[in-house]
Design a protein around this motif. Structure first.
Motif: not given
Length: 305
Positions: A60-71, A73-80, A106-112
Motif C-alpha cells: 500500500t502506498t500513500p499519495i500525499f495531496l498536501r505538503p503537511d501530509k494531512s490528506k 490517497l491510498l493505493v495498493g493490492a493484496n495477493l494470496e 485519509s484526512t485529518m479532521l482535526s489535530r487529533n
C-alpha cells in the motif's frame, strides 16, 4: 450438527486486509509472508494427514495531496495463493487464490482525529471458470483519535460481501505505548499484539491473528469458507532500519475449513454472531493444531531515519 458450528466464540471477524497504517507506531507499506499448517482429518477410512501453505503479498502506498501530509490517497493490492498438499480425498480443495486492490482516502479532521475510508474489491476462487459474479466488494470507515503521544483509539465499521452472505465489521482498536519496552496494539476482536522491545533491533511477544473469508469453487458449484483463530508467540529482527523479519509459532485454536454448496448461505455475520442457520458443511472437520509463519515487511517509523 458439528458441535462448534453454532458456538459464537469461533465466529470471529475476518481480519482486515493490510493497509497503510500508524496502528502500531509504523507505516507498513510492503508485507510478504508464508504460513505452513500441518493438518489432519479423521475420516472413516483412516486419518488423512496433509498440510496447508499460504503465501501472501500486500503493498500500500500513500499519495500525499498536501505538503503537511494531512490528506492523502491510498493505493495498493493484496495477493494470496493458498495450497493444500498431500492426499486428502475428504477435503477436495487443492488451491485457491485471492486478488484484492485497495483504494482509499485519509484526512485529518482535526489535530487529533483522522478519518480513513477504504474500498477493497476482491476475487477469491480456485480461478477455474472465473465469472464476473465472483468479484465481491468490501468497504470500511476508520476513525483514529490520538489521546496522547502514547495512546490512540480507533473505531472501524465496514461491510464485505462473502459467498456465504454479508459480513458486517465492527472493531475497536488501540495503540498504547506503555513505556520504552512494552507496546499493545490491535483491532479487537480480530487482532491483538503485545510487543516487548529487547533492543533497538529485536522485538518479541504475543500475537493473536483471526481470519474469516471465503472462496468460490468450480467443482459442484461450491464455496470454501475459512475461519481461523491463531494465538501465538513471535520474534522479529530489523535487518535494516526499515526492513523487518518476523517469525511466528501459533497454535490454531479454531480451524474451520468448510465446503458448502453455493446456495447454502447464512443471513450474515456480525462480530462473533452468525445470523440465521444453514446446513452442515459437506466435508469432515479439519483438526486444530500448530502453524508456523515467516514474514518480511518494509516499515516506516515516523520521525525515525
Amino acid at each position: 450438527m458439528r458441535p462448534n458450528r453454532k458456538s459464537t466464540a469461533i465466529r470471529l471477524l475476518f481480519i482486515l486486509l493490510p493497509v497503510c497504517s500508524f496502528a502500531q507506531g509504523y507505516i507498513e507499506g510492503v508485507n510478504i509472508s508464508y504460513e505452513h499448517m500441518p493438518m489432519k482429518i479423521k475420516a472413516h477410512g483412516g486419518d488423512q494427514t496433509f498440510s496447508g501453505n499460504n503465501f501472501k503479498v500486500s503493498s500500500t502506498t500513500p499519495i500525499f495531496l498536501r505538503p503537511d501530509k494531512s490528506k492523502y490517497l491510498l493505493v495498493g493490492a493484496n495477493l494470496e495463493a493458498f495450497n493444500f498438499s498431500g492426499t486428502h480425498p475428504a477435503f477436495e480443495v487443492k488451491t485457491v487464490y485471492s486478488i484484492s486492490p485497495t483504494v482509499g482516502y485519509s484526512t485529518m479532521l482535526s489535530r487529533n482525529f483522522n478519518l480513513t475510508a477504504l474500498l477493497t474489491p476482491f476475487l477469491n476462487s480456485d480461478y477455474k471458470d472465473v465469472k464476473g459474479a465472483d468479484i465481491k466488494f468490501g468497504a470500511i470507515v476508520r476513525g483514529n483519535w490520538k489521546v496522547s503521544d502514547e495512546l490512540s483509539w480507533r473505531a472501524i465499521l465496514g461491510y464485505r460481501s462473502q459467498f456465504y452472505g454479508p459480513q458486517y465489521i465492527i472493531l475497536v482498536g488501540l495503540d498504547w505505548q506503555l513505556n520504552d519496552k512494552w507496546r499493545i496494539f490491535g483491532d479487537l476482536p480480530s487482532s491483538t499484539t503485545i510487543s516487548y522491545a529487547v533492543n533497538e533491533k529485536v522485538n518479541t511477544g504475543f500475537n493473536l491473528f483471526v481470519q474469516q473469508t471465503s472462496y468460490r469453487l468450480k467443482n459442484q458449484e461450491r464455496y470454501f469458507e475459512y475461519n481461523t483463530v491463531n494465538p501465538g508467540l513471535f520474534a522479529e529482527y530489523y535487518v535494516s532500519p526499515r526492513w523487518a523479519v518476523r517469525a511466528t509459532a501459533a497454535y490454531t485454536l479454531i480451524r474451520n475449513m468448510e465446503i458448502y454448496n453455493k446456495d447454502d448461505k447464512t443471513d450474515g455475520f456480525v462480530d462473533f454472531l452468525e445470523l440465521g442457520d444453514r446446513k452442515d458443511p459437506l466435508n469432515p472437520e479439519v483438526s486444530s493444531g500448530l502453524s508456523f509463519k515467516i514474514g518480511l515487511s518494509y516499515r516506516i517509523v515516523p520521525g525515525k531515519r
